[in-house]
Design a protein around this motif. Sequence first.
Motif, PDB file in Angstrom:
ATOM      1  N   HIS A 169       0.908  -1.250  -0.116  1.00 56.06           N
ATOM      2  CA  HIS A 169       0.217  -0.095   0.031  1.00 56.06           C
ATOM      3  C   HIS A 169       0.883   1.240   0.068  1.00 56.06           C
ATOM      4  O   HIS A 169       0.738   2.265  -0.796  1.00 56.06           O
ATOM      5  N   SER A 202       0.993   3.893  -2.752  1.00 56.15           N
ATOM      6  CA  SER A 202       0.586   5.600  -2.390  1.00 56.15           C
ATOM      7  C   SER A 202       1.755   6.085  -3.181  1.00 56.15           C
ATOM      8  O   SER A 202       1.446   7.499  -3.605  1.00 56.15           O
ATOM      9  N   SER A 239      -4.388  -2.417  -1.440  1.00 57.22           N
ATOM     10  CA  SER A 239      -4.094  -1.255  -2.510  1.00 57.22           C
ATOM     11  C   SER A 239      -5.303  -0.100  -2.088  1.00 57.22           C
ATOM     12  O   SER A 239      -5.188   0.767  -2.615  1.00 57.22           O
ATOM     13  N   ARG A 240      -6.327  -0.346  -1.170  1.00 61.91           N
ATOM     14  CA  ARG A 240      -7.289   0.315  -0.812  1.00 61.91           C
ATOM     15  C   ARG A 240      -7.826   0.221   0.529  1.00 61.91           C
ATOM     16  O   ARG A 240      -7.776  -0.872   1.003  1.00 61.91           O
ATOM     17  N   ASN A 292     -10.602   8.771   0.317  1.00 60.59           N
ATOM     18  CA  ASN A 292     -10.146   8.729  -0.878  1.00 60.59           C
ATOM     19  C   ASN A 292      -8.546   8.789  -1.187  1.00 60.59           C
ATOM     20  O   ASN A 292      -8.043   7.955  -1.968  1.00 60.59           O
ATOM     21  N   ASP A 310      -7.045   5.504  -1.037  1.00 60.69           N
ATOM     22  CA  ASP A 310      -7.328   4.498  -2.073  1.00 60.69           C
ATOM     23  C   ASP A 310      -6.447   4.599  -3.369  1.00 60.69           C
ATOM     24  O   ASP A 310      -6.567   5.382  -4.107  1.00 60.69           O
ATOM     25  N   THR A 370      -6.045   2.688  -5.944  1.00 62.52           N
ATOM     26  CA  THR A 370      -6.580   2.209  -7.161  1.00 62.52           C
ATOM     27  C   THR A 370      -7.444   3.556  -7.579  1.00 62.52           C
ATOM     28  O   THR A 370      -7.484   3.970  -8.650  1.00 62.52           O
TER      29      THR A 370
END
Length: 235
Positions: A123, A127, A153-154, A181, A184, A186
């Motif tokens: 992640h 990011s 990933s989120r 948001n 996240d 993706t």
Amino acid sequence: YVQAGIRVAYDIYSPEEKTEEPDKNNTKLIYMPGKAGAPFVLVCAGGAYATVCSFMEAFPTAKRLNDMGYNAFVLSYRVHEVPLIPKPTEDVAAALKFIFAHADDFKVSPENYAVCGFSAGGHLTGSWGTKTLGYPRFGAKKPAALFVCYGASRGEKPKDGKLSPFTRTMIGDNPSPEAINAIDVTANIDSDYPPTFLWHCKDDPMVPYQAAVDMNTALEKAGVPHELMLVEKGG
């Protein structure tokens, strides 16, 4: 490396920075040299943003990168704070700034670099490619590649008013829609996102492999060079 007289452990923050923000004492950069003049990879282990499992994930990966000729750095980034974000990406930025400032000493190429991460480190790696949390925010050099290994990933959106422990660690108990948001990956992929390699096991009991599938779809839509490898069994 130590037996060969090579210094491996470095601080990415100054004593003054660590005095001002004591949690920066919980960071460290470990240098694992490969071929002189070759590009480098910054490796970030996972641990649900509660710990950093470098011995399990990062050091073996760095050693394999060394065997392939690449230089590697293992980053111990800040974890176990609520809310945590954006401190881990600040640590990535500080680590890269330190590496580039000492590129001649480390004998690494300043031309290209990659970031590799596992699970929560995945992640973090993902990011780093976004405008909300990553390299553009810090005015940093765009990575030549990202390696997202079973990455989360989120963050999960609230269910019945409650966040998952992982998401709560990242953004606290009452996050704004903007904060949800921002984590996240993706949702924040665009045409400027770095080339990405993803892999995930379909029987992963911790991070559903759908996270990689969704990220792959977003990369496809954005026209970003990428590759997805799904493994049937591996946990």
